[in-house]
Design a protein around this motif. Sequence first.
Motif, PDB file in Angstrom:
ATOM      1  N   LYS A   1      -0.343   2.518   5.225  1.00  0.00           N
ATOM      2  CA  LYS A   1       0.681   3.190   4.189  1.00  0.00           C
ATOM      3  C   LYS A   1       2.203   2.278   4.579  1.00  0.00           C
TER       4      LYS A   1
ATOM      5  N   TYR B   1      -4.659   2.687  -7.844  1.00  0.00           N
ATOM      6  CA  TYR B   1      -3.512   3.578  -7.653  1.00  0.00           C
ATOM      7  C   TYR B   1      -2.894   3.509  -6.296  1.00  0.00           C
ATOM      8  N   ASP B   2      -3.622   2.592  -5.381  1.00  0.00           N
ATOM      9  CA  ASP B   2      -3.300   2.798  -3.947  1.00  0.00           C
ATOM     10  C   ASP B   2      -2.088   1.604  -3.654  1.00  0.00           C
TER      11      ASP B   2
ATOM     12  N   ALA C   1       0.921  -1.200  -0.052  1.00  0.00           N
ATOM     13  CA  ALA C   1       0.085  -0.026   0.122  1.00  0.00           C
ATOM     14  C   ALA C   1       1.215   1.171  -0.215  1.00  0.00           C
TER      15      ALA C   1
ATOM     16  N   LYS D   1      -0.560   4.059   0.210  1.00  0.00           N
ATOM     17  CA  LYS D   1      -1.261   5.053   1.040  1.00  0.00           C
ATOM     18  C   LYS D   1      -2.451   4.234   1.923  1.00  0.00           C
TER      19      LYS D   1
ATOM     20  N   ALA E   1      -5.344   2.267   2.455  1.00  0.00           N
ATOM     21  CA  ALA E   1      -6.419   1.706   1.489  1.00  0.00           C
ATOM     22  C   ALA E   1      -6.776   0.239   1.804  1.00  0.00           C
TER      23      ALA E   1
ATOM     24  N   SER F   1      -8.643   1.682  -4.803  1.00  0.00           N
ATOM     25  CA  SER F   1      -8.208   2.110  -5.934  1.00  0.00           C
ATOM     26  C   SER F   1      -7.157   1.540  -6.461  1.00  0.00           C
TER      27      SER F   1
END
Length: 378
Positions: free
Chosen positions: A299, A319-320, A276, A278, A280, A317
Amino acid sequence: MLRRRPSKSKAAPAGRGRGRVLDLGGETDSTVEAAADVAVDPLYSHASIGEALQAIRLEKGLTLVELAETTRVRRAYLEALEEMRLDALPSRPFTIGYIRAYATALGVDPDLATERFKTDEPVLDEPLRAPVGVPDEKDPRIAAFLIGALLIIAAIGLWNVAQRAMIAAAPPPPLAAHDVAEKALAQVKSGPVALGAPLPAPVESTTPPVYETPGLAEAMGLKPIDPGAPEGGHRPKPVGEVVPMDLATLPQVFTPAGRIFDAGNPRLNSAVLIQAVKPAALIVRGADGSVYFARQLAKGEAYRVPKVAGLTLDVSSQYDFQVFVSGQSKGFLPSQQVLASKLGDAPAAPPAPARAPAAAAPAAPKLLNLPPANTAPR
């Protein structure tokens, strides 16, 4: 008992002080003289009760002003009482009260005074007169209000009559000729009515893009899209737009930065790791839809994908999470929901048996959501 009859000049004595003479067999001169010498009550010594009260007052040297202050009766009423002008006095109950007060102030018997007045002025069943000094006036506004109400009612009635007369005298409405009406009805066609194309929606109904606070992306650890944009490189973006991080800023080799979750069985671990970037959410589901793993990763925390066929990764997401295969970065997840077998080059292993050997005592695949046995960073 002898009683002297009243005359115009002198009234007969009555009540207390009246002369009493016994008749013992005939009236003689001596008895008449004795009756004449009997004392007469002052209240019966004059032709009226008013004159008697006035004589007693004058005999005691009192004035009407002094008696008015003592009796709390007006001087005009006392004068009218002495002159027996009853029309100038209030109603009979008030007059009797004035006589009692007058007699009490003079020191004579008030009951005898009222008895003399009632004898001289008996009740003739006449209605009571209105109190003296009270004006009998009516409010002129009441009469004006009644007249105005009658005028309004009369005006409404006349207006209704005029409307009926006008309607009755009005000419009938014009009517079309019979042949013209038939021709117009013949042109009427039954059936569906053709409508035009729908109008476009007005401009005001469109939803404007939602404003994002400048600096929010930087505070969340995201790099601005346009570094040359004003206000520190931030711009408003619509809600739901995901801004991916630059891969150049991410590590190319897996570096543990937090806890690593796995299946708890070394034989099921694969070379695929997702980390991760961030905070998520991550949900791992099996082929039958059962949940193997579900957790909100902080994170730097990572998850080692087990070698189980049909696993699906569902993330908040794409992009996480950064994907690592054999410790090398492969970028972000291709989508929010992806098969675990597509993340690595090695083919997916068959599902693990339901019961592991007694020596190893591995956990069943569907118990992957339990706390992992091996939590040490790798």
